[in-house]
Design a protein around this motif. Sequence first.
Motif, short mmCIF file in Angstrom:
data_model
loop_
_atom_site.label_atom_id
_atom_site.label_comp_id
_atom_site.label_asym_id
_atom_site.label_seq_id
_atom_site.Cartn_x
_atom_site.Cartn_y
_atom_site.Cartn_z
N GLU A 22 39.19 32.60 34.64
CA GLU A 22 38.86 33.79 34.21
C GLU A 22 38.24 34.08 32.85
N TYR A 23 37.03 34.63 32.84
CA TYR A 23 36.53 34.39 31.52
C TYR A 23 35.45 35.69 31.23
N GLU A 24 35.05 35.82 29.89
CA GLU A 24 34.32 37.03 29.46
C GLU A 24 32.76 36.30 29.33
N GLU A 47 36.01 29.81 26.24
CA GLU A 47 37.47 30.17 25.97
C GLU A 47 37.69 30.82 27.56
N PHE A 48 38.68 30.47 28.32
CA PHE A 48 39.13 31.03 29.53
C PHE A 48 40.58 31.11 29.80
N ASN A 49 40.98 31.93 30.69
CA ASN A 49 42.33 32.16 31.15
C ASN A 49 42.44 31.30 32.52
N VAL A 78 49.17 35.29 33.96
CA VAL A 78 48.08 34.63 33.26
C VAL A 78 48.60 33.93 32.22
N THR A 103 46.95 31.60 29.10
CA THR A 103 46.00 31.91 28.26
C THR A 103 45.63 30.72 27.41
#
Length: 167
Positions: free
Chosen positions: A87-89, A134-136, A156, A158
């Motif tokens: 998961e990342y933005e 960067e990702f989770n 989660v 991180t």
Amino acid sequence: MHSFGYRANAVLTFAVTILAVICTIASISDNFNSASPTAEVQVSNINWFQKQPNGDDVVGLTLNISADLQSLFTWNTKQVFVFLAAEYETQQNSLNQVSLWDGIIPAKEHAKFVIQTTNKYHFTDQGSNLRGKEFNLTLHWHVMPKTGKMSADKIVMTGYRLPDRYR
Ligand SMILES: *[C@@H]1O[C@H](CO)[C@@H](O)[C@H](O)[C@H]1NC(C)=O
Ligand SMILES: *[C@@H]1O[C@H](CO)[C@@H](O)[C@H](O)[C@H]1NC(C)=O
């Protein structure tokens, strides 16, 4: 004198009522069970990291997944579906979610495991946003009960980061 049919029907009604009561107790008692699963995932290698001809980034990883989901299992648990997502933005989306691996755990004996695996599904971005990203890693699970409602939760993890260059 009661006919046989009448008595059979009364027995059946009684049995169905008892079954309904048991099912209700089963799903209520299940809610009191507080689960405390644990998970840890290491990215043990970036096997490849490329920009595809269509411009989308794609990554091949080796993952070391260790998890203990035994506490999700009660006598009312039929099976547990798990999936691991990156998961990342990005500028376009506040949450991008890419499923990397999934599995079905059929019983408590199989709920504690350590596996080393490459990503089962492609880690692809719709664009070329992954360099230095960067990702989770999030382990999601859905508990499928024998009776009652399905429930879901996640852990989660991180602090993961992709390399700055393609390789
Ligand atoms: C995977 O991770 C677990 C827990 O961190 C560790 O005990 C195990 O040695 C690792 N296995 C491999 C093959 O890296
Ligand atoms: C990772 O998860 C944390 C905690 O939920 C969150 O604050 C952070 O924004 C997430 N990072 C990314 C890159 O999605």
